[in-house]
Design a protein around this motif. Structure first.
Motif, PDB file in Angstrom:
ATOM      1  N   SER A   1       0.822  -1.203   0.000  1.00  0.00           N
ATOM      2  CA  SER A   1       0.000   0.000   0.000  1.00  0.00           C
ATOM      3  C   SER A   1       0.860   1.257   0.000  1.00  0.00           C
ATOM      4  O   SER A   1       0.569   2.215  -0.733  1.00  0.00           O
ATOM      5  CB  SER A   1      -0.936  -0.005   1.217  1.00  0.00           C
ATOM      6  OG  SER A   1      -1.799   1.109   1.183  1.00  0.00           O
ATOM      7  N   ALA A   2       1.919   1.273   0.798  1.00  0.00           N
ATOM      8  CA  ALA A   2       2.811   2.435   0.813  1.00  0.00           C
ATOM      9  C   ALA A   2       3.442   2.639  -0.561  1.00  0.00           C
ATOM     10  O   ALA A   2       3.541   3.771  -1.050  1.00  0.00           O
ATOM     11  CB  ALA A   2       3.896   2.252   1.879  1.00  0.00           C
ATOM     12  N   PHE A   3       3.843   1.550  -1.190  1.00  0.00           N
ATOM     13  CA  PHE A   3       4.398   1.623  -2.539  1.00  0.00           C
ATOM     14  C   PHE A   3       3.388   2.241  -3.504  1.00  0.00           C
ATOM     15  O   PHE A   3       3.689   3.191  -4.217  1.00  0.00           O
ATOM     16  CB  PHE A   3       4.804   0.222  -3.001  1.00  0.00           C
ATOM     17  CG  PHE A   3       5.167   0.129  -4.450  1.00  0.00           C
ATOM     18  CD1 PHE A   3       6.375   0.603  -4.904  1.00  0.00           C
ATOM     19  CD2 PHE A   3       4.294  -0.442  -5.361  1.00  0.00           C
ATOM     20  CE1 PHE A   3       6.724   0.512  -6.249  1.00  0.00           C
ATOM     21  CE2 PHE A   3       4.618  -0.542  -6.703  1.00  0.00           C
ATOM     22  CZ  PHE A   3       5.841  -0.055  -7.150  1.00  0.00           C
ATOM     23  N   ALA A   4       2.173   1.721  -3.506  1.00  0.00           N
ATOM     24  CA  ALA A   4       1.150   2.205  -4.433  1.00  0.00           C
ATOM     25  C   ALA A   4       0.737   3.639  -4.133  1.00  0.00           C
ATOM     26  O   ALA A   4       0.520   4.435  -5.052  1.00  0.00           O
ATOM     27  CB  ALA A   4      -0.071   1.282  -4.389  1.00  0.00           C
ATOM     28  N   CYS A   5       0.632   3.985  -2.856  1.00  0.00           N
ATOM     29  CA  CYS A   5       0.227   5.342  -2.472  1.00  0.00           C
ATOM     30  C   CYS A   5       1.255   6.385  -2.897  1.00  0.00           C
ATOM     31  O   CYS A   5       0.917   7.555  -3.067  1.00  0.00           O
ATOM     32  CB  CYS A   5       0.017   5.439  -0.959  1.00  0.00           C
ATOM     33  SG  CYS A   5      -1.496   4.665  -0.362  1.00  0.00           S
ATOM     34  N   HIS A   6       2.505   5.980  -3.043  1.00  0.00           N
ATOM     35  CA  HIS A   6       3.543   6.923  -3.452  1.00  0.00           C
ATOM     36  C   HIS A   6       3.824   6.872  -4.948  1.00  0.00           C
ATOM     37  O   HIS A   6       4.056   7.914  -5.565  1.00  0.00           O
ATOM     38  CB  HIS A   6       4.834   6.652  -2.671  1.00  0.00           C
ATOM     39  CG  HIS A   6       4.759   7.082  -1.258  1.00  0.00           C
ATOM     40  ND1 HIS A   6       4.228   6.290  -0.274  1.00  0.00           N
ATOM     41  CD2 HIS A   6       5.110   8.234  -0.660  1.00  0.00           C
ATOM     42  CE1 HIS A   6       4.270   6.936   0.874  1.00  0.00           C
ATOM     43  NE2 HIS A   6       4.801   8.128   0.667  1.00  0.00           N
ATOM     44  N   LEU A   7       3.790   5.684  -5.539  1.00  0.00           N
ATOM     45  CA  LEU A   7       4.151   5.585  -6.953  1.00  0.00           C
ATOM     46  C   LEU A   7       3.028   6.077  -7.864  1.00  0.00           C
ATOM     47  O   LEU A   7       3.299   6.759  -8.856  1.00  0.00           O
ATOM     48  CB  LEU A   7       4.523   4.150  -7.327  1.00  0.00           C
ATOM     49  CG  LEU A   7       5.061   3.996  -8.748  1.00  0.00           C
ATOM     50  CD1 LEU A   7       6.378   4.744  -8.897  1.00  0.00           C
ATOM     51  CD2 LEU A   7       5.250   2.543  -9.103  1.00  0.00           C
ATOM     52  N   GLY A   8       1.790   5.747  -7.547  1.00  0.00           N
ATOM     53  CA  GLY A   8       0.670   6.174  -8.394  1.00  0.00           C
ATOM     54  C   GLY A   8       0.647   7.679  -8.624  1.00  0.00           C
ATOM     55  O   GLY A   8       0.642   8.140  -9.779  1.00  0.00           O
ATOM     56  N   PRO A   9       0.660   8.471  -7.568  1.00  0.00           N
ATOM     57  CA  PRO A   9       0.675   9.926  -7.771  1.00  0.00           C
ATOM     58  C   PRO A   9       1.922  10.422  -8.491  1.00  0.00           C
ATOM     59  O   PRO A   9       1.863  11.393  -9.239  1.00  0.00           O
ATOM     60  CB  PRO A   9       0.618  10.483  -6.340  1.00  0.00           C
ATOM     61  CG  PRO A   9      -0.039   9.415  -5.550  1.00  0.00           C
ATOM     62  CD  PRO A   9       0.431   8.123  -6.163  1.00  0.00           C
ATOM     63  N   LEU A  10       3.048   9.753  -8.284  1.00  0.00           N
ATOM     64  CA  LEU A  10       4.275  10.142  -8.982  1.00  0.00           C
ATOM     65  C   LEU A  10       4.111   9.967 -10.490  1.00  0.00           C
ATOM     66  O   LEU A  10       4.473  10.848 -11.273  1.00  0.00           O
ATOM     67  CB  LEU A  10       5.452   9.304  -8.468  1.00  0.00           C
ATOM     68  CG  LEU A  10       6.817   9.606  -9.069  1.00  0.00           C
ATOM     69  CD1 LEU A  10       7.284  10.989  -8.670  1.00  0.00           C
ATOM     70  CD2 LEU A  10       7.824   8.555  -8.608  1.00  0.00           C
ATOM     71  N   VAL A  11       3.540   8.845 -10.885  1.00  0.00           N
ATOM     72  CA  VAL A  11       3.307   8.599 -12.310  1.00  0.00           C
ATOM     73  C   VAL A  11       2.281   9.585 -12.867  1.00  0.00           C
ATOM     74  O   VAL A  11       2.475  10.177 -13.923  1.00  0.00           O
ATOM     75  CB  VAL A  11       2.849   7.135 -12.536  1.00  0.00           C
ATOM     76  CG1 VAL A  11       2.376   6.920 -13.959  1.00  0.00           C
ATOM     77  CG2 VAL A  11       3.973   6.173 -12.205  1.00  0.00           C
TER      78      VAL A  11
END
Length: 161
Positions: free
Chosen positions: A77-87
């Protein structure tokens, strides 16, 4: 599960643990936001998921495995919460919906392709070896993410020189 002689209840406990980790981190991110240093959040999420996967490989009981699953879920979840907005931040406003749809498609396609492969490997080498291999790959991705996302963006050969 079968390799340990654990039943359906243990499988439910692991699924619940992973869901708890995902939900907990998602709620914190929704309430407090994500880390300002997005690359650090991506790398920490991958590291937590990798450590949880390694712990899952050697869990002696369903309770320990559920605790490891919480770490896997929280890290994912931490990975997705940070990578999604970055992309999405890098996408032009005119193509935001398309990029978001493509991001979801890539995530689903990766799971669709990887699950049978991991299952075949688990059948050939055993679940513990495959979980440890997955943990190693996830840890390697965490280290690479920490390195790549720490560097300033490239100017593409333009700018100061």
């Amino acid at each position: 599960m079968r390799a340990h002689g654990w039943g359906a209840g243990a499988a439910g406990l692991l699924a619940g643990g992973q869901a708890l980790g995902v939900l907990g981190v998602s709620l914190v991110a929704a309430r407090r936001g994500v880390l300002r240093r997005t690359g650090r959040g991506v790398a920490l999420g991958l590291a937590a998921a990798g450590l949880g996967t390694a712990a899952l490989a050697s869990a002696p009981s369903p309770a320990w495995a559920a605790a490891a699953a919480v770490a896997v879920g929280a890290g994912s979840s931490a990975f997705a919460c940070h990578l999604g907005p970055l992309v999405l931040a890098g996408a032009p406003a005119t193509h935001l919906g398309r990029v978001q749809a493509l991001l979801a498609l890539v995530q689903s396609a990766a799971l669709t392709a990887a699950n049978p492969a991991w299952g075949a490997l688990a059948g050939a080498f055993g679940p513990r070896a495959v979980l440890l291999g997955c943990a190693l790959l996830t840890g390697t991705a965490a280290a690479a993410a920490a390195r790549v996302l720490r560097e300033p963006p490239s100017t593409g050969g333009r700018g100061e020189g």
